[in-house]
Design a protein around this motif. Sequence first.
Motif, mmCIF file in Angstrom:
data_model
loop_
_atom_site.group_PDB
_atom_site.id
_atom_site.type_symbol
_atom_site.label_atom_id
_atom_site.label_comp_id
_atom_site.label_asym_id
_atom_site.label_seq_id
_atom_site.Cartn_x
_atom_site.Cartn_y
_atom_site.Cartn_z
ATOM 1 N N ILE A 1 -46.798 23.102 22.398
ATOM 2 C CA ILE A 1 -47.422 22.465 20.966
ATOM 3 C C ILE A 1 -48.089 21.173 21.685
ATOM 4 C CG2 ILE A 1 -47.196 21.419 18.895
ATOM 5 C CD1 ILE A 1 -44.810 23.534 18.552
ATOM 6 N N SER A 2 -49.190 20.902 21.290
ATOM 7 C CA SER A 2 -50.031 19.708 22.120
ATOM 8 C C SER A 2 -50.320 19.016 20.745
ATOM 9 C CB SER A 2 -51.208 19.926 22.465
ATOM 10 O OG SER A 2 -52.185 19.161 23.165
ATOM 11 N N GLU A 3 -50.274 19.032 19.452
ATOM 12 C CA GLU A 3 -51.100 18.060 18.705
ATOM 13 C C GLU A 3 -50.454 18.826 17.135
ATOM 14 O OE1 GLU A 3 -55.148 16.176 17.208
ATOM 15 O OE2 GLU A 3 -55.043 17.567 18.820
ATOM 16 N N ILE A 4 -50.030 17.871 16.557
ATOM 17 C CA ILE A 4 -49.556 18.339 14.923
ATOM 18 C C ILE A 4 -50.300 17.699 13.908
ATOM 19 C CG2 ILE A 4 -47.637 18.753 13.521
ATOM 20 C CD1 ILE A 4 -45.828 19.037 15.993
ATOM 21 N N MET A 5 -51.200 18.169 13.046
ATOM 22 C CA MET A 5 -51.673 17.396 11.831
ATOM 23 C C MET A 5 -50.798 17.700 10.738
ATOM 24 S SD MET A 5 -53.562 15.093 10.436
ATOM 25 C CE MET A 5 -55.175 15.055 11.617
ATOM 26 N N PHE A 6 -49.904 16.816 10.163
ATOM 27 C CA PHE A 6 -48.894 17.433 9.017
ATOM 28 C C PHE A 6 -49.306 16.518 7.875
ATOM 29 C CE2 PHE A 6 -47.041 13.846 11.164
ATOM 30 C CZ PHE A 6 -46.504 12.727 10.461
ATOM 31 N N ASN A 7 -50.108 15.273 8.264
ATOM 32 C CA ASN A 7 -50.431 14.508 6.826
ATOM 33 C C ASN A 7 -52.093 14.173 6.734
ATOM 34 O OD1 ASN A 7 -50.169 12.992 4.466
ATOM 35 N ND2 ASN A 7 -49.298 11.220 5.389
ATOM 36 N N PRO A 8 -52.970 15.173 6.612
ATOM 37 C CA PRO A 8 -54.244 15.041 6.729
ATOM 38 C C PRO A 8 -55.005 14.391 5.808
ATOM 39 C CG PRO A 8 -53.880 17.318 6.111
ATOM 40 C CD PRO A 8 -52.614 16.580 6.373
ATOM 41 N N ASP A 9 -56.234 13.785 5.794
ATOM 42 C CA ASP A 9 -56.989 13.462 4.806
ATOM 43 C C ASP A 9 -57.533 14.699 4.238
ATOM 44 O OD1 ASP A 9 -56.403 10.716 5.066
ATOM 45 O OD2 ASP A 9 -58.000 10.039 6.441
ATOM 46 N N GLY A 10 -58.020 14.392 2.916
ATOM 47 C CA GLY A 10 -58.912 15.272 2.243
ATOM 48 C C GLY A 10 -57.839 16.300 1.672
ATOM 49 N N ASN A 11 -58.224 17.731 1.697
ATOM 50 C CA ASN A 11 -57.675 18.818 1.259
ATOM 51 C C ASN A 11 -56.288 19.110 2.246
ATOM 52 O OD1 ASN A 11 -56.294 21.150 0.137
ATOM 53 N ND2 ASN A 11 -58.504 22.193 -0.181
ATOM 54 N N GLU A 12 -55.011 18.766 1.530
ATOM 55 C CA GLU A 12 -53.936 18.927 2.811
ATOM 56 C C GLU A 12 -53.591 20.428 2.689
ATOM 57 O OE1 GLU A 12 -49.360 17.050 3.108
ATOM 58 O OE2 GLU A 12 -50.829 15.904 1.982
ATOM 59 N N ASN A 13 -53.684 21.196 1.797
ATOM 60 C CA ASN A 13 -53.585 22.595 1.986
ATOM 61 C C ASN A 13 -54.363 23.298 2.842
ATOM 62 O OD1 ASN A 13 -51.533 22.421 -0.245
ATOM 63 N ND2 ASN A 13 -52.972 22.705 -1.856
ATOM 64 N N ALA A 14 -55.464 22.650 2.916
ATOM 65 C CA ALA A 14 -56.258 23.286 3.934
ATOM 66 C C ALA A 14 -56.470 22.798 5.427
ATOM 67 C CB ALA A 14 -58.016 23.335 3.329
ATOM 68 N N ARG A 15 -56.133 21.342 5.563
ATOM 69 C CA ARG A 15 -56.425 20.634 6.901
ATOM 70 C C ARG A 15 -55.397 20.282 7.597
ATOM 71 N NH1 ARG A 15 -61.112 18.619 7.242
ATOM 72 N NH2 ARG A 15 -60.497 16.348 8.293
ATOM 73 N N GLU A 16 -54.222 21.054 7.409
ATOM 74 C CA GLU A 16 -52.956 20.851 8.340
ATOM 75 C C GLU A 16 -53.311 21.794 9.613
ATOM 76 O OE1 GLU A 16 -49.123 19.997 5.669
ATOM 77 O OE2 GLU A 16 -49.384 22.202 6.447
ATOM 78 N N PHE A 17 -52.793 21.298 10.652
ATOM 79 C CA PHE A 17 -53.021 22.336 12.124
ATOM 80 C C PHE A 17 -52.222 22.013 12.907
ATOM 81 C CE2 PHE A 17 -55.799 18.433 13.183
ATOM 82 C CZ PHE A 17 -55.335 18.340 14.381
ATOM 83 N N ILE A 18 -52.116 22.960 13.929
ATOM 84 C CA ILE A 18 -51.092 22.658 15.008
ATOM 85 C C ILE A 18 -52.016 23.198 16.296
ATOM 86 C CG2 ILE A 18 -48.919 23.546 16.107
ATOM 87 C CD1 ILE A 18 -47.884 24.306 13.356
ATOM 88 N N GLU A 19 -52.132 22.250 17.407
ATOM 89 C CA GLU A 19 -52.783 22.715 18.376
ATOM 90 C C GLU A 19 -51.715 23.328 19.476
ATOM 91 O OE1 GLU A 19 -56.068 20.392 20.455
ATOM 92 O OE2 GLU A 19 -54.303 19.594 21.240
ATOM 93 N N ILE A 20 -52.391 24.232 20.294
ATOM 94 C CA ILE A 20 -51.284 24.722 21.372
ATOM 95 C C ILE A 20 -52.173 24.384 22.531
ATOM 96 C CG2 ILE A 20 -50.358 26.859 22.497
ATOM 97 C CD1 ILE A 20 -50.164 27.931 19.309
ATOM 98 N N PHE A 21 -51.569 24.308 23.749
ATOM 99 C CA PHE A 21 -52.255 23.877 24.952
ATOM 100 C C PHE A 21 -51.556 25.081 26.010
ATOM 101 C CE2 PHE A 21 -52.033 21.630 29.149
ATOM 102 C CZ PHE A 21 -53.209 21.632 29.582
ATOM 103 N N ASN A 22 -52.514 25.652 26.844
ATOM 104 C CA ASN A 22 -52.477 26.485 27.902
ATOM 105 C C ASN A 22 -52.031 25.885 29.153
ATOM 106 O OD1 ASN A 22 -51.769 28.585 29.750
ATOM 107 N ND2 ASN A 22 -53.866 29.639 29.447
ATOM 108 N N ARG A 23 -50.927 25.454 29.656
ATOM 109 C CA ARG A 23 -50.673 24.680 30.820
ATOM 110 C C ARG A 23 -50.483 25.466 32.074
ATOM 111 N NH1 ARG A 23 -45.650 20.900 29.731
ATOM 112 N NH2 ARG A 23 -43.880 22.479 29.606
ATOM 113 N N SER A 24 -50.835 26.749 31.849
ATOM 114 C CA SER A 24 -50.492 27.831 33.121
ATOM 115 C C SER A 24 -51.818 27.858 33.790
ATOM 116 C CB SER A 24 -50.111 29.292 32.537
ATOM 117 O OG SER A 24 -51.165 29.859 31.851
ATOM 118 N N GLY A 25 -51.836 28.360 34.943
ATOM 119 C CA GLY A 25 -52.863 28.523 35.706
ATOM 120 C C GLY A 25 -53.620 29.859 35.509
#
Length: 564
Positions: A35-59
């Motif tokens: 997990i690279s990034e978590i948006m848990f308290n966004p501006d705007g429409n909170e029901n729509a704008r939460e996100f979780i980012e995943i980073f592929n650190r394999s080769g």
Amino acid sequence: MPGRVPVVPCCIMTALLLLAAVGVRAESGSAPAVISEIMFNPDGNENAREFIEIFNRSGAPLSLEGWIIGDGEGFDPLVPAGEGGWIIAPGGFAVVVDPDYLTAGEPYDPITADTPLFTVPDQALGSRGLSNSVAEPVYLISAAGDTLSRVLYSIACPPGHSWERVRPYDGDDEGNFLPSLEKDGTPGGANSVTPPSRNPALTAASLRFASSSPLPGEPFGLLLSYRNDGLSPVSDVRVSVRMLPDVTVGTAVFPDTVLPGEDAPSVRLETPALPGGRLTFAAVIEGEAAGARDDTLILDLDVPVPAGTMVLNEIMAAPREGPEWVELLNTAGYPVSLRGWSLADLRGKPSSPSEDPRLVPGGGMAVLAAGPLEVPGAGGLMQVVLNGFPSLNNDGDTVWLFDAANIPMDSVSYTATPSGVSRELISPRLRGSATAWDLCTDSSGSTPGRRNSIYFSRVEDDAPSGGPVLTVSPNPFSDRTTISYDLPFPLSRVRMSVYDRRGRFIVSLRDTAESGSSWSGEWDGRKGGTELPAGPYLLFFEVLNKNTGEALTIRKTIVLARRL
């Protein structure tokens, strides 16, 4: 005949997945994706704008088919939401969004068309969305049931900013996460808090002092290092050190390669002879990207100043105009910083500490004042304006001088002071005695930045020997001559007059003037602006020792030789 395989209800499957998440854990350093990034308290429409980012650190490319994401209470399988399918490219990012994001019409600009986009089958990430009031762990679980990443976000993260991983290949601990520098975060791209590939950095441990007992006037050792906070090995790093405001200490050179996350071996630098007081050292990494947050380190060093080094030398408690002030004299052969020094009087409340970084040179003076001071003929005088300068009483007070550690360095009590006349120290060696101070005898009423008018150089353990010395130079003279005297006692009254060779009074040069132990002035061979005729004249010098009442007289012939 074997029976049918029962269908496992959804709630039980979720529980099994949760047990797998808790029971099987991959080492963070070996996990192919995190997990690279978590948006848990966004501006705007909170029901729509939460996100979780995943980073592929394999080769290698990585498929997210069968992977699960959750917040510890609710777990959901990932479902592709775009045309990118299940695959994340090596070193690439995927973004998991709330299902409402796909129809809300509030897109995140950083998410491009080629960013793999995923969502979840139900209506929220985790259980009813990510909490803004209670920190929750967010899990990333592989298709094999291994917990690849578990990140506990901080509710101290500002609204509208995401919780970003700093170093992509380090662990999930809170120390490796920070609030995003950019509003709305960086979904689908490199995190704003992630350092560049090459990033030699100075940390709190990068500059250390070789000894805990610095001495003023002596050189001092500094131990210097740096940490590789970038993503790639670095070498050939140079770190320069200055003693503020303008003293160069030297440059430490680190030619060897330092791997990411490691510290370079320490290099020792020797300072020039240290000033006394609170000193500030600035270490700067040379030649790296301008504006980096971690390429400069500022560190203070307190060098004890012995008592009797910085002394009160003159006090103007009753100025006719302008601010009140005191003058300090540095009696040492090395400079002293006044940063952090303060003043107080009998009321007890000290001034604000000085923030001036300049150094008072050895044998030099500085004026501490309630405001800017006009000092004719003393343009180079160091002036320090102190906020909260104590209001000195005209009819008597006590002045206290404190160093940066709030230790009293000197104090002086005085009695009633005439308007426009300062009180001066006769000699630093007389400090603490009842006869150490007296009124200024200079015609201007004070001598800030100049030697005190009553300064006495011949202070010895025994009574001074020798008599008054009266000097006229040049003699004979044509246009003007300098007349000076040096007395073996600090305070006196002086009368000095010129007579012609018949004993007739010509002019008075000093008339029962209060004086210190020395004086110098000029005579232009005139009386009331009128040139006197050439020839010999008699200089009559009378002096009264104020301490003993003894009177002395000196007569000296001076010759006026007019040009033809």
